[in-house]
Enzyme design. Structure first.
Site, PDB file in Angstrom:
ATOM      1  N   SER A 148      -7.528   2.094  -8.939  1.00  0.00           N
ATOM      2  CA  SER A 148      -8.505   2.325  -7.906  1.00  0.00           C
ATOM      3  C   SER A 148      -8.909   3.776  -7.838  1.00  0.00           C
ATOM      4  O   SER A 148      -8.199   4.567  -8.168  1.00  0.00           O
ATOM      5  CB  SER A 148      -7.927   2.138  -6.170  1.00  0.00           C
ATOM      6  OG  SER A 148      -8.981   2.325  -5.299  1.00  0.00           O
ATOM      7  N   TYR A 161      -1.856   4.034   0.371  1.00  0.00           N
ATOM      8  CA  TYR A 161      -2.495   3.252  -0.658  1.00  0.00           C
ATOM      9  C   TYR A 161      -2.929   4.231  -1.838  1.00  0.00           C
ATOM     10  O   TYR A 161      -2.793   3.810  -2.993  1.00  0.00           O
ATOM     11  CB  TYR A 161      -3.783   2.499  -0.081  1.00  0.00           C
ATOM     12  CG  TYR A 161      -4.764   1.696  -1.106  1.00  0.00           C
ATOM     13  CD1 TYR A 161      -3.911   0.642  -1.802  1.00  0.00           C
ATOM     14  CD2 TYR A 161      -5.779   2.062  -1.518  1.00  0.00           C
ATOM     15  CE1 TYR A 161      -4.555  -0.072  -2.797  1.00  0.00           C
ATOM     16  CE2 TYR A 161      -6.612   1.266  -2.307  1.00  0.00           C
ATOM     17  CZ  TYR A 161      -5.884   0.146  -2.818  1.00  0.00           C
ATOM     18  OH  TYR A 161      -6.624  -0.503  -4.053  1.00  0.00           O
TER      19      TYR A 161
END
Length: 264
Positions: A148, A161
């Site tokens: 990501s 995250y």
């Protein structure tokens, strides 16, 4: 983007179509990747926890469904044994992952951090270790890590995250160095804002809050957009390695700059 046909799967030296294992295949980017790879001629093993969804995807695409939980070492071992009993593997797509919570570091829940690290990092590690011998034996093995843009830049409320995806990125980079001598290429795909049916809902636990993430954003990426890039990267001639591909919607110029238009 049109995926090139994987030439190796049609060559006289190959005795079968190329075969990929895709984790997190029951929805979103994972399911879209199964469809994209099947459309370009791959045999695909679709792996996820939700067997009912996998069966529906298998009926639609012809993929082989195998139920497994990447956070459970025993489950991964059983899944790999089942897959390898029916043939070799040429590509592994480590797509399974997720985010939980948007708390600050000071208020972050340890359980959320542990869950994110377990599925994004250790899950990828477990599955990679299970299939690495087969990928080496293939002579044309590929490992694709879906990370990501969170791996590239921290943002408020995203530390857990971001940390997990940065660790997964480090795993991808190290694998690339270690496995080049085995002709195993390691590809990292880093999407920005992608609107799928579950990612933000799972993270926030509320449908309205999940919809607000994309409010006013003109054409966020779709699961199909990301899957198209993933399939393209795997269908390139094997000597071509897309080390790291960042993709975002035009409206997201950077992690911290998103153009939102007035609604209505």
């Amino acid at each position: 983007m049109t995926s090139p046909v994987p030439s190796e799967s049609l060559s006289s030296s190959a005795t079968r179509p190329k075969r990929a294992v895709v984790t997190g295949a029951s929805s979103g980017i994972g399911a879209a990747t199964v469809r994209a790879l099947r459309a370009s001629g791959w045999d695909v093993v679709a792996v996820a926890r939700r067997g009912g969804r996998l069966q529906a995807l298998a009926a639609e695409t012809g993929a082989q469904p195998v139920t497994a939980d990447v956070t459970d070492g025993g489950s991964v071992e059983r899944m790999a044994a089942e897959v390898l009993a029916t043939g070799g593997v040429d590509a592994l797509v480590n797509n399974a992952g997720g985010a939980w919570g948007v708390d600050s570091v000071g208020d972050g829940k340890l359980s959320d951090w542990e869950a994110m690290y377990d599925v994004n990092v250790l899950g990828a590690l477990r599955v990679t270790q299970a299939f690495l011998p087969a990928l080496r034996d293939s002579g044309r093995g590929s490992i694709l890590m879906l990370t990501s843009t969170a791996a590239l830049a921290p943002y408020e409320g995203g530390a857990g995250y971001c940390a997990a995806k940065a660790a997964e990125q480090a795993l991808a980079g190290t694998l690339r160095l270690e496995e080049a001598e085995n002709n195993v290429r390691v590809i990292e795909i880093l999407p920005g804002m992608v609107k799928t049916e579950e990612f933000s809902l799972n993270r926030l636990g509320d449908k309205d809050a999940a919809e607000k993430v994309y409010a006013g954003v003109e054409q966020p990426l779709t699961a199909e957009d990301v899957a198209d890039v993933m399939a393209y990267s795997l269908n390139l001639p094997h000597h071509v390695n897309l080390d790291r591909v960042v993709l975002r919607p035009v409206a997201q110029a950077a992690t911290h700059k998103v153009i939102r238009r007035p609604l209505g």
